[in-house]
Design an enzyme around this catalytic site. Structure first.
Site, PDB file in Angstrom:
ATOM      1  N   ASN A   1      -2.416  19.544  -0.305  1.00 25.32           N
ATOM      2  CA  ASN A   1      -3.495  18.778   0.318  1.00 25.32           C
ATOM      3  C   ASN A   1      -3.296  18.641   1.829  1.00 25.32           C
ATOM      4  O   ASN A   1      -4.177  18.974   2.622  1.00 25.32           O
ATOM      5  CB  ASN A   1      -3.581  17.393  -0.353  1.00 25.32           C
ATOM      6  CG  ASN A   1      -4.511  16.460   0.399  1.00 25.32           C
ATOM      7  OD1 ASN A   1      -4.099  15.770   1.315  1.00 25.32           O
ATOM      8  ND2 ASN A   1      -5.788  16.482   0.061  1.00 25.32           N
TER       9      ASN A   1
ATOM     10  N   LYS B   1       5.510   2.389  -2.826  1.00 21.87           N
ATOM     11  CA  LYS B   1       5.382   3.785  -3.273  1.00 21.87           C
ATOM     12  C   LYS B   1       5.708   3.832  -4.755  1.00 21.87           C
ATOM     13  O   LYS B   1       6.528   3.039  -5.242  1.00 21.87           O
ATOM     14  CB  LYS B   1       6.355   4.687  -2.508  1.00 21.87           C
ATOM     15  CG  LYS B   1       5.956   6.146  -2.508  1.00 21.87           C
ATOM     16  CD  LYS B   1       4.910   6.418  -1.423  1.00 21.87           C
ATOM     17  CE  LYS B   1       4.670   7.883  -1.212  1.00 21.87           C
ATOM     18  NZ  LYS B   1       4.038   8.127   0.087  1.00 21.87           N
TER      19      LYS B   1
ATOM     20  N   SER C   1      -7.532   5.510   3.686  1.00 17.45           N
ATOM     21  CA  SER C   1      -7.445   4.691   2.466  1.00 17.45           C
ATOM     22  C   SER C   1      -7.886   3.258   2.763  1.00 17.45           C
ATOM     23  O   SER C   1      -8.598   2.620   1.982  1.00 17.45           O
ATOM     24  CB  SER C   1      -6.003   4.663   1.935  1.00 17.45           C
ATOM     25  OG  SER C   1      -5.762   5.782   1.117  1.00 17.45           O
TER      26      SER C   1
ATOM     27  N   LYS D   1       0.859  -1.200   0.000  1.00 14.03           N
ATOM     28  CA  LYS D   1       0.000   0.000   0.000  1.00 14.03           C
ATOM     29  C   LYS D   1       0.881   1.231   0.000  1.00 14.03           C
ATOM     30  O   LYS D   1       1.869   1.302   0.741  1.00 14.03           O
ATOM     31  CB  LYS D   1      -0.883   0.001   1.264  1.00 14.03           C
ATOM     32  CG  LYS D   1      -1.924   1.088   1.269  1.00 14.03           C
ATOM     33  CD  LYS D   1      -3.204   0.680   0.579  1.00 14.03           C
ATOM     34  CE  LYS D   1      -4.202   1.811   0.409  1.00 14.03           C
ATOM     35  NZ  LYS D   1      -3.908   2.689  -0.753  1.00 14.03           N
TER      36      LYS D   1
ATOM     37  N   THR E   1      -5.270  13.065   5.758  1.00 13.74           N
ATOM     38  CA  THR E   1      -3.896  13.195   6.248  1.00 13.74           C
ATOM     39  C   THR E   1      -3.772  14.459   7.097  1.00 13.74           C
ATOM     40  O   THR E   1      -3.217  14.427   8.201  1.00 13.74           O
ATOM     41  CB  THR E   1      -2.899  13.202   5.072  1.00 13.74           C
ATOM     42  OG1 THR E   1      -3.194  12.078   4.235  1.00 13.74           O
ATOM     43  CG2 THR E   1      -1.474  13.090   5.573  1.00 13.74           C
TER      44      THR E   1
ATOM     45  N   LYS F   1       4.862   2.508   8.507  1.00 19.59           N
ATOM     46  CA  LYS F   1       3.634   3.242   8.850  1.00 19.59           C
ATOM     47  C   LYS F   1       2.428   2.304   8.977  1.00 19.59           C
ATOM     48  O   LYS F   1       1.698   2.351   9.958  1.00 19.59           O
ATOM     49  CB  LYS F   1       3.368   4.282   7.745  1.00 19.59           C
ATOM     50  CG  LYS F   1       2.331   5.313   8.071  1.00 19.59           C
ATOM     51  CD  LYS F   1       2.094   6.260   6.871  1.00 19.59           C
ATOM     52  CE  LYS F   1       3.363   6.923   6.362  1.00 19.59           C
ATOM     53  NZ  LYS F   1       3.103   7.909   5.280  1.00 19.59           N
TER      54      LYS F   1
HETATM   55  N1  NAI Z   1      -1.514  13.251   0.226  1.00 20.14           N
HETATM   56  C1  NAI Z   1      -1.480  12.375   1.223  1.00 20.14           C
HETATM   57  O1  NAI Z   1      -2.505  11.745   1.568  1.00 20.14           O
HETATM   58  C2  NAI Z   1      -0.218  12.153   1.978  1.00 20.14           C
HETATM   59  C3  NAI Z   1       0.896  12.943   1.802  1.00 20.14           C
HETATM   60  N2  NAI Z   1       1.982  12.785   2.619  1.00 20.14           N
HETATM   61  C4  NAI Z   1       3.165  13.596   2.487  1.00 20.14           C
HETATM   62  O2  NAI Z   1       2.833  14.965   2.733  1.00 20.14           O
HETATM   63  C5  NAI Z   1       3.666  15.831   1.941  1.00 20.14           C
HETATM   64  C6  NAI Z   1       2.806  16.781   1.130  1.00 20.14           C
HETATM   65  O3  NAI Z   1       1.945  15.998   0.306  1.00 20.14           O
HETATM   66  P1  NAI Z   1       0.646  16.633  -0.386  1.00 20.14           P
HETATM   67  O4  NAI Z   1       0.101  17.701   0.474  1.00 20.14           O
HETATM   68  O5  NAI Z   1      -0.215  15.499  -0.780  1.00 20.14           O
HETATM   69  O6  NAI Z   1       1.279  17.253  -1.683  1.00 20.14           O
HETATM   70  P2  NAI Z   1       0.715  18.471  -2.583  1.00 20.14           P
HETATM   71  O7  NAI Z   1       1.324  18.262  -3.901  1.00 20.14           O
HETATM   72  O8  NAI Z   1      -0.757  18.572  -2.462  1.00 20.14           O
HETATM   73  O9  NAI Z   1       1.338  19.767  -1.868  1.00 20.14           O
HETATM   74  C7  NAI Z   1       2.696  19.934  -1.697  1.00 20.14           C
HETATM   75  C8  NAI Z   1       2.961  21.340  -1.170  1.00 20.14           C
HETATM   76  O10 NAI Z   1       4.370  21.491  -0.919  1.00 20.14           O
HETATM   77  C9  NAI Z   1       4.872  22.633  -1.632  1.00 20.14           C
HETATM   78  N3  NAI Z   1       6.248  22.359  -2.014  1.00 20.14           N
HETATM   79  C10 NAI Z   1       6.705  21.581  -3.005  1.00 20.14           C
HETATM   80  N4  NAI Z   1       8.044  21.582  -3.045  1.00 20.14           N
HETATM   81  C11 NAI Z   1       8.445  22.379  -2.038  1.00 20.14           C
HETATM   82  C12 NAI Z   1       9.702  22.794  -1.560  1.00 20.14           C
HETATM   83  N5  NAI Z   1      10.830  22.366  -2.143  1.00 20.14           N
HETATM   84  N6  NAI Z   1       9.747  23.613  -0.487  1.00 20.14           N
HETATM   85  C13 NAI Z   1       8.603  24.049   0.102  1.00 20.14           C
HETATM   86  N7  NAI Z   1       7.385  23.692  -0.320  1.00 20.14           N
HETATM   87  C14 NAI Z   1       7.302  22.881  -1.370  1.00 20.14           C
HETATM   88  C15 NAI Z   1       3.942  22.773  -2.819  1.00 20.14           C
HETATM   89  O11 NAI Z   1       3.998  24.096  -3.353  1.00 20.14           O
HETATM   90  C16 NAI Z   1       2.603  22.458  -2.158  1.00 20.14           C
HETATM   91  O12 NAI Z   1       2.129  23.581  -1.431  1.00 20.14           O
HETATM   92  C17 NAI Z   1       4.562  14.899   1.112  1.00 20.14           C
HETATM   93  O13 NAI Z   1       5.770  14.678   1.806  1.00 20.14           O
HETATM   94  C18 NAI Z   1       3.758  13.592   1.082  1.00 20.14           C
HETATM   95  O14 NAI Z   1       4.567  12.462   0.874  1.00 20.14           O
HETATM   96  C19 NAI Z   1       1.989  11.836   3.617  1.00 20.14           C
HETATM   97  C20 NAI Z   1       0.926  11.028   3.824  1.00 20.14           C
HETATM   98  C21 NAI Z   1      -0.236  11.039   2.968  1.00 20.14           C
HETATM   99  O1  AKG Z   2      -3.276   6.421   1.347  1.00 19.58           O
HETATM  100  C1  AKG Z   2      -2.378   5.642   1.092  1.00 19.58           C
HETATM  101  O2  AKG Z   2      -2.559   4.480   0.766  1.00 19.58           O
HETATM  102  C2  AKG Z   2      -0.931   6.056   1.179  1.00 19.58           C
HETATM  103  C3  AKG Z   2      -0.671   7.520   1.369  1.00 19.58           C
HETATM  104  C4  AKG Z   2       0.809   7.767   1.311  1.00 19.58           C
HETATM  105  O3  AKG Z   2       1.391   7.683   0.260  1.00 19.58           O
HETATM  106  C5  AKG Z   2       1.560   8.040   2.528  1.00 19.58           C
HETATM  107  O4  AKG Z   2       1.051   7.806   3.628  1.00 19.58           O
HETATM  108  O5  AKG Z   2       2.731   8.473   2.419  1.00 19.58           O
END
Ligand code: NAI
Ligand code: AKG
Length: 425
Positions: free
Chosen positions: A229, A114, A357, A78, A198, A102
């Site tokens: 997000n 991943k 999820s 996953k 998240t 996790k």
């Molecule tokens: N979407 C999910 O359900 C999950 C996401 N994560 C982690 O959370 C983090 C953010 O994911 P999302 O919010 O989904 O991504 P996203 O793509 O929705 O948002 C990412 C944000 O980070 C900013 N960003 C990108 N590069 C950057 C940099 N070099 N310096 C500062 N800001 C930067 C972007 O402008 C944006 O605001 C990632 O590390 C991801 O692996 C962890 C668990 C689940």
């Molecule tokens: O929702 C999922 O299955 C995984 C989300 C994810 O990529 C993470 O927790 O880093």
């Protein structure tokens, strides 16, 4: 490529090397069978795929994608799919490893995986993204499936992308298989609550760590790096809980107001395509400066390796809650342990996404749907229960930090699954 040889070719702050160092540190307390521990340093497999895509101008661009399946002893693999220019096989391997720890930590019947594609989403049209996603899905479709490996969203992927993956996979199988992927739109079998899960989990965990520290979250100042997000939902929900979000950032920089930001206006601006750089109100500061603000809580919610030996001495937050995967390097961890700054580790703090999820997958598998309040209640029960287990392990094993306590639990669970399955005669 074996994990150890990948690690030896890179400098000390790479995500994979950090993940391996985190495992090594926890093994001192987990004491799992050394043979199993050795096995757990390596992913089971990683597929690299080449994706030729017809671009809107008629040219062909060839993208590279990966899917790493790290461990499946506890159940189907996953983990999310990331679209980002900095994706590498090594980074995807570390992220798949983190998914393994996790899912074990929050006790879901899954392993860890991943995926990622090297691309710059901002420069692509929706049609180009859809064609690339379909190609990627075709490339990895022999290794995914509802009982094999279940992808989900990560950076720069969203419910629309999940819908394309579900559709492409289903086309090849000949019938609709919604449970091949989670984080889908509601009308295609998505669950209420996954989009914000998240960020909601990050907010719940922040409240929990404040309760544990006997501090009041009300009016606590919070800086969040990343307003995607995860970051934007964490911000909204923390404000709902009474906290004061004073800084948020995206890749262009950060906005800071010590009296509290106008989140509604920031959200409207960013949803309309605006960036922090272009936002007209509040002080504009750099992402580096955001990390060094004198706040109660720092929430890195963007990329890996942002708290390092270079800046850790300037990080002034009293508590760090890791919403991003891998934001703190191991050497920075050492400095934070020395200074007694609690860090809620990524594998706990951002586990709300994979928990919901799982709830989506369960609903799809049972062909039965839950309400938002059922989903949120189940999320809270699992996540806060895991927090309590980590705190208990921290005290019982006298680990140096919460991360090591979390890994101790996760390593033991994964190793037990390997032992029970007799994988190591
Ligand atoms: N979407 C999910 O359900 C999950 C996401 N994560 C982690 O959370 C983090 C953010 O994911 P999302 O919010 O989904 O991504 P996203 O793509 O929705 O948002 C990412 C944000 O980070 C900013 N960003 C990108 N590069 C950057 C940099 N070099 N310096 C500062 N800001 C930067 C972007 O402008 C944006 O605001 C990632 O590390 C991801 O692996 C962890 C668990 C689940
Ligand atoms: O929702 C999922 O299955 C995984 C989300 C994810 O990529 C993470 O927790 O880093």
């Amino acid at each position: 490529m074996p994990a150890a040889s990948i690690a030896s070719t890179m400098d000390e702050t790479t995500p994979l090397e950090n993940m391996l160092a985190q495992m090594e540190r926890a093994q001192e307390y987990a004491q799992v069978d050394p043979g199993i521990f050795e096995r757990l340093k390596y992913p089971e497999r990683t597929l690299k795929v080449t994706l030729p895509v017809r671009m809107d101008d008629g040219s062909v661009e060839v993208f590279t994608g990966y899917r790493c399946q790290f461990d499946s002893a506890r159940g189907p693999y996953k983990g999310g799919i990331r679209y980002h220019p900095s994706v590498t096989m090594e980074e995807v391997t570390a992220l798949a490893g983190w998914m393994t720890w996790k899912t074990a930590l929050v006790d879901l019947p899954y392993g860890g995986a991943k995926g990622g594609v090297i691309c710059e989403v901002k420069e692509m049209s929706t049609d180009e993204l859809r064609r690339m996603t379909r190609r990627y899905t075709e490339g990895i479709r022999r290794m995914i499936g509802p009982h094999m490996d279940v992808p989900a969203p990560d950076m720069n992927t969203n419910p629309e992308v999940m819908a394309w993956i579900m559709d492409t996979y289903s086309m090849y199988e000949g019938y609709s298989i919604p449970q091949v992927v989670t984080g889908k739109p509601l009308s295609l079998g998505g669950t209420p609550g996954r989009v914000e899960a998240t960020g909601r989990g990050v907010a719940m965990i922040t409240r929990k760590v404040f309760d544990y520290l006997e501090e009041d979250l009300h009016e606590a100042t919070i800086a969040i790096q990343g307003f995607g997000n995860v970051g934007n939902w964490a911000a909204r929900l923390l404000v709902e809980m009474g906290a004061n979000v004073v800084a948020v950032s995206d890749v262009t920089g950060a906005r800071y107001d010590p009296d509290g930001l106008d989140l509604g206006s920031l959200l409207a601006f960013s949803e309309g395509g605006g960036t922090m750089e272009g936002y007209p109100d509040a002080e504009f500061i750099s992402n580096e400066a955001l990390l060094e603000l004198d706040v109660d809580v720092l929430i890195p919610a963007a990329v890996a390796d942002v708290i390092t030996t270079d800046n850790v001495d300037d990080v002034r937050a009293s508590v760090i809650v890791e919403a991003a995967n891998g934001p703190t390097t191991t050497s920075a961890d050492d400095a934070l342990i020395e200074r007694d700054v609690p860090v809620v580790p990524d594998i706990l703090a951002n586990a709300g996404g994979v928990i919901v999820s799982y709830l989506e997958w369960v609903q799809n598998t049972q062909e039965y749907s839950w309400t938002l309040s059922q989903v949120n209640a189940d999320l809270e029960r699992r996540l806060t229960g895991s927090f309590d287990e980590v705190v208990d392990a921290y005290h019982r094993h006298e680990t140096p930090d919460l991360r090591t306590a979390a890994y101790t639990i996760a390593l033991r669970r994964v190793a037990t699954a390997h032992e029970l399955r007799g994988l190591f005669p």
